[in-house]
Design an enzyme around this catalytic site. Structure first.
Site, short mmCIF file in Angstrom:
data_model
loop_
_atom_site.label_atom_id
_atom_site.label_comp_id
_atom_site.label_asym_id
_atom_site.label_seq_id
_atom_site.Cartn_x
_atom_site.Cartn_y
_atom_site.Cartn_z
N GLU A 1 -26.47 3.04 -13.78
CA GLU A 1 -25.66 3.75 -14.76
C GLU A 1 -26.47 4.80 -15.50
OE1 GLU A 1 -25.60 0.54 -14.18
OE2 GLU A 1 -23.56 0.28 -13.42
N HIS B 1 -16.37 -7.86 -18.07
CA HIS B 1 -15.28 -7.07 -17.53
C HIS B 1 -14.13 -6.94 -18.54
CE1 HIS B 1 -17.56 -8.09 -13.95
NE2 HIS B 1 -16.86 -7.24 -13.23
C1 LIG Z 1 -25.04 -2.97 -14.08
C2 LIG Z 1 -23.86 -3.18 -13.20
N1 LIG Z 1 -23.21 -2.11 -12.72
C3 LIG Z 1 -22.12 -2.27 -11.94
C4 LIG Z 1 -21.66 -3.51 -11.62
C5 LIG Z 1 -20.41 -3.67 -10.75
N2 LIG Z 1 -20.76 -4.31 -9.48
C6 LIG Z 1 -20.59 -5.63 -9.28
S1 LIG Z 1 -21.21 -6.12 -7.80
C7 LIG Z 1 -21.68 -4.54 -7.41
C8 LIG Z 1 -22.36 -4.30 -6.10
C9 LIG Z 1 -23.63 -5.06 -5.99
O1 LIG Z 1 -24.20 -4.85 -4.74
P1 LIG Z 1 -25.49 -5.64 -4.27
O2 LIG Z 1 -26.55 -5.55 -5.30
O3 LIG Z 1 -25.82 -5.15 -2.92
O4 LIG Z 1 -25.04 -7.17 -4.21
P2 LIG Z 1 -23.92 -7.83 -3.29
O5 LIG Z 1 -22.63 -7.76 -4.06
O6 LIG Z 1 -23.88 -7.09 -2.01
O7 LIG Z 1 -24.33 -9.24 -3.13
C10 LIG Z 1 -21.33 -3.66 -8.43
C11 LIG Z 1 -21.55 -2.21 -8.38
C12 LIG Z 1 -22.36 -4.60 -12.14
N3 LIG Z 1 -21.99 -5.86 -11.89
N4 LIG Z 1 -23.45 -4.41 -12.92
#
Ligand SMILES: Cc1ncc(C[n+]2csc(CCOP(=O)(O)OP(=O)(O)O)c2C)c(N)n1
Ligand SMILES: Cc1ncc(C[n+]2csc(CCOP(=O)(O)OP(=O)(O)O)c2C)c(N)n1
Ligand SMILES: [Mg+2]
Ligand SMILES: [Mg+2]
Lengths: 369, 319, 319, 369
Positions: free
Chosen positions: B55, B124
């Site tokens: 972000e 959320h």
């Molecule tokens: C700081 C933050 N920004 C955005 C989100 C929204 N979000 C939840 S899961 C996700 C993707 C995460 O991807 P990854 O790190 O590859 O983990 P995976 O879900 O594939 O296990 C996002 C963008 C969040 N949880 N935290």
């Protein structure tokens, strides 16, 4: 295993053929393949049941780990009791290996709690939804381990490592990189275990990095290892070595387990908006559970395999039943609980708010609206 | 409202080639709430940028893009995930016009879905508006209707100030026609959405329909409540509120955010200062409590609802 | 006051081997304000950690240390540099007790030098208290005297809640004896530092001596102003303020932070709600303006000073 | 130059001996050594005068760049007019090279402004005090350059690069690492120029990293180059190559210029609390200005060197005088300015605050206190 990461290291191929490799621990240190298989199957069943519970409206959401059991059980089976885990929100199989009651995993997604278990019971910390945040907690915990003198003593009952999980997307958060920097300069007993499941919701790995995830470690001066995340034997070997290095004072490692999130990001996601079913199928053919089953049942199959599988099938059904019942029985928090748990002692102005709220809840709303 | 926002973004992308959208998952997926649905396909990956997961990077690079003459519109995926960007927002984005002695504008819009009520998990359902309203140099907007969402978003993107644009996520699914030609209310003006003389009820975002319901109940009981939709949380249009309170003598303010340090306290302080002798009752607040947002099984009773608003109105009217 | 804080840290380091200090330049240098002077030498690099340059890392690792049973005391070098740590503070530190259903405490203290008046450049004169006071799950303290600095810091470190500990940097050089044995006022209590009956003047931190000066001027004119030092900005001890206002009928609140969304608005809202019929005049605020903190050549007139306080008191007393 | 960074690359040694190396541009592309020397000397004089002005109470603070002129003039002299610079707060010699009036640098430290110049005039952005923050602005600007189509056209009057400065301490901020990640995946025309002056206030480089700063880039998949920051010729060569790669579409580079902050962090700092005078002296012997003077005046000295030096001496004095006078003449802002510059149009509540404040200021305070 600490050379420049290139192709993910693998010993068990998708057909279930095991390649001999002296980096795979043997003897007493060997991975118990039957146990690993059981852990994968049962934790997968937790996942499957949770999805079903979500469909039935019992859970608000569920982030499936389907396809990632090899990475997670590989890492989870390398833990010792005094090691400490900092998960994201998808480490259901690691939780399983650590001994967390899977029913407790459901509360967060059912909306009955924001936690669900006592992190101290199994040294398995609460799920963290804010991407990357837990990597710094792992670093801080590891600083505590160092200050406690629980590193490099050579006493296997004393030395501890911290295992922090992260996704491929988390590599782009500033905080994750601060964690890498801190771990490196302090040579902390922490293993960063990145499940590169190719996707951060709809963003393919290429949005986060143009080099393998494991390569990131080299920029901070500690080893990065790339392993086939769908090969539980390789994952166990790599995690075991990294954790052992951490415990013995050898410092941090970044493990990249190359795997695939076979389901949508969560039950709310629609993955066919950003990837094709065909690619999903390709990865299904490399499934970690199938792979180990092929090895275990290969050829004529070892003696007892059929009994083992039959027992496991029954165990699965019992587990599923326990989850369904346990989920529905999860206690709903009391309306006063948030007030109670905000600070150690409730301030007077918060008491006033609580009293008002409890009176309101007790008063039976909806009189006029 | 999601459709109105989509239409608003589309209109701005068409109108000004310098408008660029940046955010996590806003491309192929169209964002987790589908607000950017179809825009990548129609305006290219260069103008609808699926960003890496960071972000600070989203806002920081938007600042740089603005310096290069662009008008970036950022999407933060959820209210609870804006905090990694706080440094860029607070120390950089909000201050740059002042630092440059008015020479440089940073026309950056940061869209954030906010608020509770959708049964979501932790982080959320947050209501972070007060952090931004307390930060000079930002505008903070929060629409309550589809038309307003369309109008305010267009004004925000065309405006040369940085704007925090809060989208009440409970309202994403609310229907509502949008007339792109309708004359828009000024973006820093509150709006009287229901006139009345017995009491002034001020709120914004997802609580506006709730306030209107409360007003309808009270109207049946013969008391005409004036409902004011704040729309702009910074600057706050206290003139409109003060004018209303001068007529009604009573003020109730509602928001989902925690009470301490929220917009409600600020508005109460202003109104009691400017309309001291007109107030027949203390200004009352119906707000989120001073605890973390609870697990979703508690949220129904937790969020300010019609009954809590009615209780406060009754209390005010009893004075 | 810097000496008092140093003594307070030293006492806590001696008392509890789990106390660990983390921050930029706090080791050999003793911190840019020398608050940690000599502590590294006496307690080792392991307990007085000169950290890498990253505020998220400082707070995030302090959280992890706390989970491992330690009591970390972080130093953020200046008020303006706390924002990179906002995510860890807001989404992690403040919420963990609630998330863990009261099972896990995070006894982390974050010390931050705050406020203007020392002729510093940008980001070195900020007053970020409202961000923290609006974040449930944190305690926010701000001492105004050396004794209080010593007492409150000790209470903060011993307390199981996360505490944001704001050190008014203008007061670092103020002298003041510290008696380590003196009985300490409860850390969440405001304190009447000068009794009076004509008006209640509430402030905290570096403005307390300013308020006392204003009270002295008014006393010469025959009006006894009661000065209240808030000390705890979250939770706010409004009981003490309300009790005072019930006697004086008038309230002026002063702080350096910007007005909109500041502590003053919150307190005004509470007091008018709880002491509506006792107020003989509107609650007035003397605060920083809703602009970024200006270049230091403007700050002398900018900061709430005796004259601005007197003006507000006069205005209140005229009602 | 893009191989794994090890020893900083150097061509001009502390004795002023120049080693032939074909990576040093020649012909029309060569660094004008006389001009570089002049830039170093005059910008050093700006620094020296500013310190003196601070001592006299004319400035609140000054962050000296003494010892870093080689790195800064090396980088600054590689800029083309359309390139864009994002400095920290210590790039006085880069500002000089970019053509910013040095008097304008003083306002921030005198407390008459928070900026001081129009970034658009010289494509030199405002000083940024928040460590690391500007690296992301550089990334965003570079995204704009790409969208403008001003990369890789081959037209030297069109192609642009962005040059972002950072210190060694900045490597540990999350935002800096996010900037690296973004620049890499988008292959942006940005050069990160890290002056590793060994210290972040009192923290030695070992607090930030256990590997060279330039190594960080490899973790993100772009080249990192380590150069002797006290060798202006080498710095110019490295910066020139990196900027050219950026302009031509070759993507980002991280340059680590290994140098030394010879003075305390700022005039408020007391560096002998954390480092010894002896080490300072060692580095003084490697001073970049002395080094180039030794080359220029070496042997019998090239014809005209004495005249050149004499002229430069006069120029220095004039500059110093201009700075002193300019500093004192810097306009103090009007008390209403902050209100004016907070938002594009002043909101009514801010107008009320302004009117109150101006009335207060005009009313002459201090009547009773
Ligand atoms: C700081 C933050 N920004 C955005 C989100 C929204 N979000 C939840 S899961 C996700 C993707 C995460 O991807 P990854 O790190 O590859 O983990 P995976 O879900 O594939 O296990 C996002 C963008 C969040 N949880 N935290
Ligand atoms: C985010 C942030 N944290 C802390 C500071 C305080 N601070 C100012 S300069 C500095 C050291 C910077 O070191 P480095 O990046 O090496 O740059 P140098 O001063 O050596 O040029 C620190 C910690 C700051 N300005 N910004
Ligand atoms: Mg992923
Ligand atoms: Mg440095």
């Amino acid at each position: 295993m600490t050379a420049e990461p290139t192709e993910p290291w693998s010993v068990l191929d998708p057909t279930g053929t095991l390649r001999v490799d002296d980096r795979v621990p043997a003897g007493a240190d060997a991975l118990d393949l039957w146990a690993a298989y059981r852990d994968m199957v049962l934790s997968r069943r937790v996942d499957t049941e949770a999805i079903a519970l979500q469909r039935q409206g019992e859970l608000g959401l569920w982030p499936s780990m389907l396809g990632q059991e090899g990475a997670q059980v590989g890492a989870g089976s390398a833990l010792r009791p005094r090691d400490v885990v900092f998960p994201t929100y998808r480490e259901h199989a690691v939780a399983w290996c650590a001994g967390v009651d899977p029913v407790q995993l459901l509360g967060l997604f059912r909306g009955t709690t924001l936690g669900g278990w006592d992190p101290r019971d199994r040294n398995f910390h609460l799920y963290t939804l804010v991407i990357g945040a837990q990597t710094l907690h792992a670093v801080g915990y590891a600083m505590g381990v160092v200050r406690d003198g629980d590193v490099g003593t050579g006493d296997p009952d004393r030395d501890r490592a911290v295992l922090a999980f992260l996704g491929d997307g988390a590599l782009s958060e500033g905080e994750t990189n601060e964690a890498f920097a801190w771990a490196a300069v302090q040579n902390l007993p922490v293993v960063f275990f990145c499940q590169n499941n190719q996707w951060a919701i709809s963003a393919p790995f290429s949005v986060q990095s143009r080099v393998p995830a494991a390569t990131r470690a080299s920029g901070f001066g500690f080893p990065g290892v790339r392993v086939d995340g769908n090969d539980v034997i390789a994952c166990h070997a790599v995690a075991r070595e990294a954790l052992e290095r951490a415990r013995s004072g050898g410092g941090p490692t970044l493990v990249e387990a190359v795997t695939y999130r076979r389901n949508p990001h969560t039950t709310s996601d629609d993955d066919l908006r950003y990837r094709t079913g065909a690619v999903n199928d390709d990865w299904a053919a490399r499934d970690p559970v199938d792979r180990l089953r092929a090895l275990l049942t290969g050829g004529a199959g070892p003696p007892g395999v059929n009994d083992f599988l039959a027992d496991l099938g029954r165990e699965e059904e019992e587990l599923a039943e326990r989850l369904r019942a346990g989920c529905r029985a999860l206690p709903v928090p009391h309306p006063g609980d948030p007030f109670l748990h905000t600070l150690e002692r409730m301030p007077r102005d918060l008491e006033r708010q609580r009293d008002e709220h409890l009176a309101f809840v007790a008063g039976g709303q909806g009189d006029r609206s | 409202m999601a459709h109105a926002l989509n239409a608003g973004l589309r209109a701005c992308l068409e109108e000004d080639p310098k408008v660029v959208l940046i955010g996590e998952d806003i491309g192929r997926l169209g964002g987790v709430f589908r607000v950017t649905d179809g825009l990548r396909e129609d305006f290219s990956d260069e103008r609808v940028v699926t960003s890496p997961l960071g972000e600070a990077g989203i806002v920081g690079s938007a600042i740089g893009l603005a310096m290069a003459g662009y008008r970036p519109v950022c999407e933060i995926q959820f209210d609870g995930f804006v905090f990694p960007a706080m440094n860029q927002i607070t120390t950089q984005l909000a201050k740059y016009r002042h630092r440059s002695e008015g020479r440089i504008s940073l026309p950056v819009v940061i869209r954030i879905p906010v608020g509770g009520g959708i049964g979501a998990i932790e982080h959320h359902s947050e209501s972070p508006e007060a952090y931004f309203a307390h930060t000079p140099g930002l505008r903070v907007l929060c629409p309550s209707t589809s038309q307003d969402a369309y109008d305010l978003l267009g004004q925000a993107i065309r405006c040369d100030d940085p704007v925090i644009f809060l989208e009440p996520k409970r309202s994403y699914w609310s229907k509502g026609e949008v007339d792109p030609e309708a004359p828009a209310v000024g973006m820093d003006r509150a709006r009287v959405v229901r006139p009345g003389d017995a009491l002034t009820l001020v709120t914004y975002g997802a609580l506006v329909p709730v306030a209107l319901k409360a007003a309808a109940v009270l109207a049946e009981e013969g008391r005409q409540v004036e409902v004011v939709d704040l729309r702009s949380l910074s600057p706050i249009d206290d003139d409109t509120v003060v004018e209303s309170v001068r007529r009604t003598g009573r003020l109730v303010i509602a928001h989902e955010a925690s009470q301490t340090g929220g917009i409600g306290g600020e508005l109460a302080a202003r109104v009691q200062a400017r309309a001291f002798y007109d107030l027949e009752a203390p200004v009352l607040r119906v707000t989120g409590y001073d605890t973390p947002y609870p697990a979703s099984r508690l949220e129904e009773d937790w969020l300010p609802n019609v009954d809590r608003l009615l209780e406060a109105c009754d209390a005010s009217l009893k004075h």
